[in-house]
Structure formats: structure tokens, C-alpha cells
Write an enzyme that holds these catalytic residues in place. Structure first.
Site, short mmCIF file in Angstrom:
data_model
loop_
_atom_site.label_atom_id
_atom_site.label_comp_id
_atom_site.label_asym_id
_atom_site.label_seq_id
_atom_site.Cartn_x
_atom_site.Cartn_y
_atom_site.Cartn_z
N LYS A 160 0.66 -1.01 -0.08
CA LYS A 160 -0.05 0.07 0.07
C LYS A 160 0.87 1.54 -0.02
O LYS A 160 1.17 1.69 1.01
CB LYS A 160 -0.84 0.04 1.31
C1 LIG Z 1 -6.35 -0.60 -4.11
C2 LIG Z 1 -7.12 -1.20 -2.92
N1 LIG Z 1 -7.64 -2.50 -3.15
C3 LIG Z 1 -8.37 -2.87 -2.24
C4 LIG Z 1 -8.46 -2.16 -0.84
C5 LIG Z 1 -9.42 -3.09 0.14
O1 LIG Z 1 -8.38 -3.33 0.98
P1 LIG Z 1 -8.84 -3.67 2.48
O2 LIG Z 1 -9.96 -4.51 2.57
O3 LIG Z 1 -7.63 -4.41 3.35
O4 LIG Z 1 -9.15 -2.33 3.20
C6 LIG Z 1 -8.24 -0.94 -0.64
C7 LIG Z 1 -8.37 -0.20 0.56
O5 LIG Z 1 -7.60 -0.19 1.40
C8 LIG Z 1 -7.25 -0.38 -1.52
O6 LIG Z 1 -6.88 0.82 -1.42
#
Ligand SMILES: Cc1ncc(COP(=O)(O)O)c(C=O)c1O
Length: 311
Positions: free
Chosen positions: A156
Site C-alpha cells: 500500500k
Molecule cells: C487499491 C485497494 N484495493 C483494495 C482495498 C481493500 O483493502 P482492505 O479490505 O484491506 O481495506 C483497498 C483499501 O484499502 C485499496 O486501496
């Protein structure tokens, strides 16, 4: 209520003191990584529950590893600091928590090695991310998802979110609520900041982790819930664009977005064009667990405050 404090440079300080220089490496080059965590207010218990706290910090440390950030904290210590900050804030409403690790050096030069790392957290009250949670109108983006061999979506990374920002703004300017993004090869990857599930022939399908998605915590939580509570196994496989058009149901999931039913894709109704039964069930289950209402899923949530003794 608004944000009053931050964890910054090793301690909790008033938010006004949590400032960085314009020369900061991460601001210039996007060399940071972050998490998005939600905490849910349970009014009857007067308790704030943080959802999947440990899992977020496990992923956070993976992101750090990928971009060569080393922090002096373990997952347990990061959880402890977060709960301490939330107690100090005293929020009594749904809250979003943002941990951030970044290259804090103030010199010029694009690289990851031999740079000072820093860590910060702030939290802020937060409601819906997408207004139409029960019926989003979505388009397939003309932008493509970042590729693991260029900018890894698995981590991330702050700089990588320019991809999400381009996708989201393009979608909104074209009159959609959100977009679905394809990989460089043309398979369905995910939304701009959320994972995607479709339902075909009653089966739940989602793109595998090798399709340039963020390995979502909500995604794996829902797979567990679907199996344990609804007896539905999720198939992880590549999804073609036109499968989106013939799906019975489709939905986004993520910490920010929570669970959002997609009722229209590229001007075609999904199923009957209204929220489907499976998404509806998953939404109800998810929110009751997130608010700590399900004793059998208490391990998913971390209470912030001392429990109020029953009188
Ligand atoms: C690009 C992306 N995909 C998927 C998610 C979903 O991830 P999570 O369920 O861990 O928040 C997020 C959110 O954080 C994201 O930024």
C-alpha cells in the site's frame, strides 16, 4: 469531533505539531506506505471496536518490507500505540485510522536505501466512502491497474495511489460512482481503492492475488464469512470484462468502501439492477461483526475502552 492528536516521531503530540518539511523525501517521491483501518462505535456497549487491527499491521509491515522501510515496532506494539491514540482522542463515533510509514530524509535523490524512516498515525471520524452503498453505478476504466513489476499493488505505497486517483476522478467526471480497473493483460483487477466480487451461477468469484490487487483484508474476511456462515466457497480466478455484464450480483469491498452493491456496469444493469440477496446478507453480517455484536466473531475486533461494568 475532529482530530486532536497524532502519533508522530515516537510520541503522541497535538495534531498541530505533527508537521513535516516540504523537502521530505516521501512528499517529493511518494516513498511511503500506509494503512486504512476502521473502528466502529457500538452505542449500546458504549464501546469503540477496531476491526482486524492485527491483520492491518501485518500487511503494513509487509508494505514496509517491500519498500525497504524498517520500523522499530512489532505488530503488537503498533496495535498498542493505535489503541492508546484512540483512547486519547476519545472518539465516540465511527472512526478511520491512518498509519503512515515514510522516508523522512530531506535530501535530493530518488532511491529507497540509506534513508531515515519515520512513522505516524492519525485518526478521524469517518462515515461512508461511496454514497450509494446499495446501488453503485460503475464503469470499466480506460486507465489500467499498476503492474507488480513496475509499482507493486500488493504494497500500500503512497505514490502508487496516483493510479487510484486517476481512475476515481475519471470515473466521477464521467458520471459514475466508481470504476473497475483492468490489468495490463486486460483481466478484471479491482476498483480504484477496493476489491471486487461477482456472483455467477450462485458462485462467488474474485480475482486472485496475482492480478495486481491489494490483498484486501475485507476480501479475505468476506471469503471466510461466506464459507462459514453461508456455506459458499469463493472461486479465485481471472475474470473477463464481459463476465461483469452477465453476473447475477457484483460488489466492492474494502475498509473504506465497506461493502457496496454494484447495480450497473458500463450502462448495463447487474442482475435485476438492484441490490442482490447475497450482497445484502454479507453486508448485514459484516456490520454486525464490525460493531462487536457477534460474540462468536469477537476475535475480529479490538475494544478501545475499558468495558463499562453492567449495573
Ligand atoms: C487499491 C485497494 N484495493 C483494495 C482495498 C481493500 O483493502 P482492505 O479490505 O484491506 O481495506 C483497498 C483499501 O484499502 C485499496 O486501496
Amino acid at each position: 469531533m475532529s482530530t486532536k492528536y497524532a502519533f508522530f516521531e515516537g510520541k503522541i503530540v497535538p495534531i498541530e505539531q505533527a508537521k513535516v518539511s516540504i523537502m521530505t523525501h516521501a512528499l517529493n517521491y511518494g516513498t511511503g506506505c500506509f494503512e486504512g483501518i476502521r473502528a466502529y462505535w457500538n452505542e449500546s456497549e458504549r464501546q469503540l471496536y477496531v476491526l482486524k487491527l492485527r491483520e492491518h499491521y501485518q500487511r503494513f509491515l509487509h508494505s514496509c518490507k517491500i519498500i525497504l522501510i524498517s520500523l522499530p515496532y512489532s505488530v503488537d506494539e503498533l496495535c498498542k500505540i493505535t489503541l492508546e491514540l484512540l483512547r486519547k482522542e476519545g472518539f465516540r463515533q465511527d472512526t478511520y485510522i491512518r498509519p503512515l510509514a515514510y522516508k523522512a530524509e530531506t535530501g535530493i535523490g530518488v532511491r529507497l536505501h540509506d534513508l531515515k524512516d519515520e512513522f505516524a498515525i492519525f485518526a478521524t471520524p469517518f462515515g461512508k466512502y461511496i454514497e450509494k452503498e446499495e446501488g453503485a453505478n460503475v464503469g470499466v476504466s480506460s486507465w489500467r491497474r499498476i503492474n507488480d513489476n513496475a509499482v507493486p499493488a500488493r504494497a500500500k505505497i503512497t505514490g502508487a495511489y496516483i493510479n487510484s486517483a486517476l481512475i476515481k476522478t475519471d470515473a466521477m467526471m464521467n458520471g459514475y460512482d466508481e470504476a473497475i480497473v483492468l490489468t495490463q493483460e486486460g483481466h478484471v483487477s479491482e476498483g480504484s481503492a477496493e476489491n471486487l466480487f461477482i456472483v455467477r451461477d450462485g458462485k462467488l468469484i474474485t480475482s486472485p492475488v496475482t492480478e495486481d490487487i491489494l490483498e484486501g483484508i475485507t476480501r479475505s474476511s468476506l471469503m471466510e464469512l461466506a464459507e462459514n456462515e453461508l456455506g459458499l466457497e469463493t472461486v479465485e480466478r481471472c475474470i473477463d470484462r464481459t463476465e461483469l455484464y452477465v453476473a447475477e450480483e457484483a460488489f466492492f469491498c474494502g475498509t473504506g468502501v465497506q461493502i457496496v452493491a454494484i447495480t450497473q456496469i458500463d450502462h448495463r444493469p447487474v442482475g435485476m439492477g438492484k441490490i442482490g440477496p447475497l450482497v445484502k446478507q454479507l453486508r448485514e453480517l459484516y456490520f454486525s461483526i464490525a460493531r462487536g455484536e457477534r460474540a462468536d466473531y469477537r476475535r475480529w475486533v479490538s475494544p478501545v475502552y475499558e468495558p463499562v461494568p453492567a449495573t
